[in-house]
Scaffold this motif. Structure first.
Motif, short mmCIF file in Angstrom:
data_model
loop_
_atom_site.label_atom_id
_atom_site.label_comp_id
_atom_site.label_asym_id
_atom_site.label_seq_id
_atom_site.Cartn_x
_atom_site.Cartn_y
_atom_site.Cartn_z
N ASP A 187 55.02 47.55 41.96
CA ASP A 187 55.64 48.40 40.96
C ASP A 187 55.48 47.97 39.58
OD1 ASP A 187 56.62 50.25 42.89
OD2 ASP A 187 58.20 49.20 43.28
N LYS A 188 54.40 47.33 39.28
CA LYS A 188 54.14 46.87 37.84
C LYS A 188 52.71 47.11 37.46
CE LYS A 188 57.03 42.58 38.59
NZ LYS A 188 56.95 41.19 38.80
N SER A 189 52.46 47.14 36.20
CA SER A 189 51.12 47.60 35.63
C SER A 189 50.63 46.34 34.91
CB SER A 189 51.47 48.91 34.66
OG SER A 189 52.05 49.81 35.25
N PHE A 190 49.14 46.26 34.84
CA PHE A 190 48.68 45.23 34.12
C PHE A 190 47.36 45.66 33.67
CE2 PHE A 190 50.97 43.61 37.88
CZ PHE A 190 51.62 42.30 37.42
N ASP A 191 46.95 45.23 32.65
CA ASP A 191 45.52 45.39 31.91
C ASP A 191 44.52 44.58 32.69
OD1 ASP A 191 46.42 47.35 30.34
OD2 ASP A 191 45.92 46.45 28.42
N ILE A 192 43.38 44.97 33.33
CA ILE A 192 42.49 44.07 33.74
C ILE A 192 41.08 44.52 33.07
CG2 ILE A 192 41.28 43.87 36.00
CD1 ILE A 192 43.86 44.50 37.28
N ARG A 193 40.58 43.22 32.89
CA ARG A 193 39.07 43.35 31.99
C ARG A 193 38.30 42.59 32.81
NH1 ARG A 193 40.01 42.15 26.82
NH2 ARG A 193 38.99 40.17 26.70
N VAL A 194 37.12 42.85 33.52
CA VAL A 194 35.96 42.01 33.63
C VAL A 194 34.86 42.39 33.06
CG1 VAL A 194 34.72 41.47 35.90
CG2 VAL A 194 37.30 42.26 36.22
N ILE A 195 34.15 41.04 32.51
CA ILE A 195 32.80 41.28 31.91
C ILE A 195 31.93 40.44 32.74
CG2 ILE A 195 33.95 41.68 29.81
CD1 ILE A 195 33.15 38.84 28.82
N ASP A 196 30.63 40.69 32.70
CA ASP A 196 29.62 40.33 33.63
C ASP A 196 28.15 40.64 33.01
OD1 ASP A 196 28.97 39.44 36.75
OD2 ASP A 196 27.61 40.88 35.90
N ASP A 197 27.30 39.68 32.98
CA ASP A 197 26.08 39.60 32.56
C ASP A 197 24.95 39.51 33.62
OD1 ASP A 197 25.98 36.99 33.06
OD2 ASP A 197 25.28 36.16 31.21
N GLY A 198 25.14 39.69 35.00
CA GLY A 198 24.20 39.51 35.96
C GLY A 198 24.29 38.03 36.58
N THR A 199 24.81 37.18 35.75
CA THR A 199 24.81 35.61 36.12
C THR A 199 26.48 35.32 36.26
OG1 THR A 199 22.75 35.27 35.75
CG2 THR A 199 24.14 33.56 35.97
#
Length: 445
Positions: free
Chosen positions: A245-257
């Protein structure tokens, strides 16, 4: 252990693997999945959706009956991809309340038009067929709605106990393309343990996941999970507790390694998964995926303002206090790629048979052909070991296949192609035993 004992062990291992690969594979998959998918709080299956809830985040309009899984399954084609139909009641999102808690950076972004979904009836459903899949997937304004019911399971193929509804698009990146970003506002409502985000670099393997997991006390937490360089290895870390019952901003960054995970713009994880090929394309997937058993309760989650694309870091508000202490930026602008390139150089330069028996060619090659990496020799060595192990397994897999001839063929080629020491030696036998285990997994992948 003597050489005769080693060869006897190899023969026994080969016979067992070839005669019961299915049992071994299913057991290993089940064991891996049991690490996260628990039996806590199993709900009683329902024939209809739960009555309209008093949640401030959504309303179930109850404009359609949601049939039991047995009733729905009787109407579906099984064993191949279809578009259903599998329709469900409409969920109306209360947009104004999605910013409860932290104020979202992402909630006002539109849903990308080039969306694809993977549901129990098909691995690939385009947008024009989304209205046939409303039991599991809907969109309301800027929010994607992911939902599942008790009993729901895969019918698109013979693989059972693999319920999922995931979204993805055509955005992909390879090592060397720079940083790519997935970001969205997640709202967790009705849960059981499941993967809610993953980066896949081929049809079989993922490099990292975000998983919701019960703590056994009635709460659910968000867990970061990273696959190790060996298939059975992984790392995990709790990145957010008590998420229902909660909201969160989620960010994932990836460069192949390398990859980083942010929750509400706070860095939670810096990790890497180096065992990805330069030629492999990484793609993000999000939604529910709960392997290991059929769905046992209602599930509901919102993903709002999703974006997948190249990542541009925000400009710093002030200059850093001190300059970097590493070597010049030009040399280390892409350190993982530089290390990988040096490992390739070693592979092309050094005699592998001598390498396995302690030859120092790899170190001399770093000194002479990769001098900027002298301070990173241990990283180069690890990259080289992974490179030759993976290339060796792939080469033998292509030549020997998975039939009854796989064992003698792989023993022969491990010496001829992989340049292992003689298998009658303790070192050669140990290397081959590890190789055979990886071939078994690849054959059943």
């Amino acid at each position: 252990m003597g050489s005769t004992s080693w060869l006897a062990a190899i023969a026994i291992l080969s016979a067992i693997a070839c005669s019961a690969l299915d049992d071994q594979y299913n057991a290993s998959i089940a064991a891996d999945e049991e690490l996260f998918f628990d039996d806590a709080f199993i709900a009683t299956p329902t024939t209809e959706i739960m009555p309209a809830t008093d949640s401030s985040l959504y309303v179930d309009l109850q404009d359609r009956i949601n049939p039991s899984w047995d009733d729905l399954k009787a109407t579906l084609v099984t064993g191949k991809n279809t578009n259903g139909p599998a329709k469900g009641s409409t969920i109306a999102v209360v947009d104004a309340n999605l910013n409860s808690g932290s104020v979202s950076l992402y909630a006002n972004r539109d849903i990308p038009s080039n969306m694809i979904i993977h549901t129990p009836t098909s691995t690939y459903i385009g947008r024009k067929y989304f209205d046939l899949q409303t039991r599991w997937y809907q969109e309301d304004n800027k929010t994607q709605i992911f939902r599942m019911f008790p009993g729901d399971d895969n019918v698109a193929s013979s693989r059972t106990l693999a319920p999922r509804v995931e979204a993805f698009n055509n955005v992909g990146w390879k090592r060397g393309d720079g940083w790519y970003e997935f970001s969205a506002r997640y709202t967790f409502l009705l849960l059981r343990s499941a993967t809610v985000f993953q980066i896949k670099h081929n049809n079989q393997f993922w490099s990292m996941q975000l998983v919701v997991s019960s703590d056994g006390k009635g709460n659910f937490n968000l867990i970061y999970k990273k696959r190790g360089d060996e298939e059975e290895d992984f790392e995990q870390k709790t990145v957010q507790t008590n998420i229902v019952d909660k909201s969160f901003d989620i960010r994932v960054i990836d460069d192949g390694t390398y990859h980083k995970v942010y929750i509400d713009n706070v860095l939670k994880v810096e990790g890497n998964m180096t065992d990805r090929l330069d030629s492999e394309t990484n793609k993000a997937r999000w939604g529910f995926y709960s392997p290991g058993r059929a769905m046992d309760r209602d599930m509901l989650m919102f993903v709002t303002g999703v974006r997948v694309g190249p990542y541009t870091a925000p400009k710093p508000t002030k200059a850093p206090a001190r300059a970097p202490t590493l070597a010049p930026t030009a040399v280390f602008a892409d350190l993982p790629a530089t290390i990988q390139s040096c490992a390739e150089t070693i592979r092309n330069t050094c005699n592998l048979r001598k390498f396995y028996t302690g030859n120092n060619c790899w170190s001399k090659t770093v000194d002479s052909q990769c001098p900027s990496l002298k301070a990173y020799k241990s990283d180069v060595l690890e990259a080289f070991k992974k490179l030759i192990s993976r290339k060796c397994v792939n080469a033998i897999y292509q030549k020997c296949g998975c039939g009854s001839n796989a064992s003698p063929c792989s023993q022969r080629l491990s010496v001829q192609v992989c340049r292992f020491p003689a298998l009658t030696s303790d070192e050669g036998a140990a290397l081959y035993t590890d190789l055979w285990k990886k071939l078994v997994k690849k054959c059943k992948g």
